[in-house]
Design a protein around this motif. Structure first.
Motif, PDB file in Angstrom:
ATOM      1  N   PRO A  19       5.815   8.894  -2.124  1.00  0.00           N
ATOM      2  CA  PRO A  19       4.417   8.446  -2.127  1.00  0.00           C
ATOM      3  C   PRO A  19       3.973   8.033  -0.725  1.00  0.00           C
ATOM      4  N   GLN A  20       2.727   8.271  -0.424  1.00  0.00           N
ATOM      5  CA  GLN A  20       2.175   8.013   0.909  1.00  0.00           C
ATOM      6  C   GLN A  20       1.097   6.933   0.863  1.00  0.00           C
ATOM      7  N   ARG A  21       0.844   6.354   2.014  1.00  0.00           N
ATOM      8  CA  ARG A  21      -0.301   5.475   2.225  1.00  0.00           C
ATOM      9  C   ARG A  21      -0.979   6.006   3.477  1.00  0.00           C
ATOM     10  N   LEU A  22      -2.280   6.253   3.400  1.00  0.00           N
ATOM     11  CA  LEU A  22      -3.014   6.759   4.556  1.00  0.00           C
ATOM     12  C   LEU A  22      -3.546   5.591   5.377  1.00  0.00           C
ATOM     13  N   LEU A  23      -3.385   5.706   6.676  1.00  0.00           N
ATOM     14  CA  LEU A  23      -3.799   4.668   7.614  1.00  0.00           C
ATOM     15  C   LEU A  23      -4.971   5.190   8.435  1.00  0.00           C
ATOM     16  N   PHE A  24      -6.038   4.426   8.499  1.00  0.00           N
ATOM     17  CA  PHE A  24      -7.255   4.831   9.190  1.00  0.00           C
ATOM     18  C   PHE A  24      -7.617   3.810  10.254  1.00  0.00           C
ATOM     19  N   ASP A  58      -6.487   0.990   5.000  1.00  0.00           N
ATOM     20  CA  ASP A  58      -5.381   1.756   4.442  1.00  0.00           C
ATOM     21  C   ASP A  58      -5.681   2.038   2.984  1.00  0.00           C
ATOM     22  N   LYS A  59      -5.271   3.219   2.531  1.00  0.00           N
ATOM     23  CA  LYS A  59      -5.562   3.672   1.163  1.00  0.00           C
ATOM     24  C   LYS A  59      -4.440   4.572   0.685  1.00  0.00           C
ATOM     25  N   ALA A  60      -4.167   4.514  -0.601  1.00  0.00           N
ATOM     26  CA  ALA A  60      -3.314   5.523  -1.217  1.00  0.00           C
ATOM     27  C   ALA A  60      -4.145   6.796  -1.328  1.00  0.00           C
ATOM     28  N   PRO A  61      -3.541   7.970  -1.192  1.00  0.00           N
ATOM     29  CA  PRO A  61      -4.315   9.216  -1.292  1.00  0.00           C
ATOM     30  C   PRO A  61      -5.087   9.329  -2.610  1.00  0.00           C
ATOM     31  N   GLU A  62      -4.554   8.736  -3.662  1.00  0.00           N
ATOM     32  CA  GLU A  62      -5.208   8.794  -4.972  1.00  0.00           C
ATOM     33  C   GLU A  62      -6.471   7.936  -5.033  1.00  0.00           C
ATOM     34  N   GLU A  63      -6.642   7.055  -4.060  1.00  0.00           N
ATOM     35  CA  GLU A  63      -7.825   6.189  -4.034  1.00  0.00           C
ATOM     36  C   GLU A  63      -9.040   6.871  -3.414  1.00  0.00           C
ATOM     37  N   LEU A  64      -8.847   8.052  -2.859  1.00  0.00           N
ATOM     38  CA  LEU A  64      -9.944   8.805  -2.239  1.00  0.00           C
ATOM     39  C   LEU A  64      -9.940  10.227  -2.779  1.00  0.00           C
ATOM     40  N   SER A  65     -11.131  10.754  -3.004  1.00  0.00           N
ATOM     41  CA  SER A  65     -11.190  12.163  -3.387  1.00  0.00           C
ATOM     42  C   SER A  65     -12.012  12.983  -2.400  1.00  0.00           C
TER      43      SER A  65
END
Length: 134
Positions: A19-24, A58-65
């Motif tokens: 599982p990934q976490r995206l960092l912005f 920061d967001k999990a990929p599933e939190e953004l579409s």
């Protein structure tokens, strides 16, 4: 897999074995106070300047579409930004990284951006298109 859109990035993150976490890190193009007349002219034409980190998320990929969702959320805090740098933080043993896990990597991203070391991040413009920085 090549990343030619923000949606490609989301898909790639969702397909990773862990599982990934995206960092912005959202940045704003600015012109140093001690700039030359030529630098000012180029900046006003959309060339040059420095990218100053303004906000992290920061967001999990599933939190953004979509990229539009990211823009909407970012605009609640930061109205104007120029480039968002994105990195991914991988989980371990099937456990997704949380926001607390993202704090130190986000701080390192900010410091890297401040020094111009951005090669390990994917920069996107305000329309969700990956860009090349020169």
């Amino acid at each position: 897999m090549g990343i030619s859109s923000f949606e490609d990035l989301l898909n790639a993150a969702r397909q990773q074995p862990e599982p990934q976490r995206l960092l912005f890190v959202f940045t704003k193009a600015e012109l140093p106070e001690d700039c030359s007349a030529e630098q000012r002219m180029n900046f006003e034409a959309g060339i040059g300047g420095t990218l100053t980190p303004m906000m992290c998320l920061d967001k999990a990929p599933e939190e953004l579409s979509t990229f539009s969702e990211l823009i909407e959320e970012s605009r609640q805090v930061l109205l104007n930004w120029s480039v968002v740098f994105v990195a991914a933080l991988s989980g371990r043993n099937g456990r997704a990284p949380g926001t607390e896990d993202a704090e130190a990597p986000l701080n390192r991203m900010v410091e890297s951006i401040k020094t111009g070391s951005t090669g390990m991040f994917i920069p996107f413009d305000t329309h969700g298109h990956p860009i090349l920085l020169g």
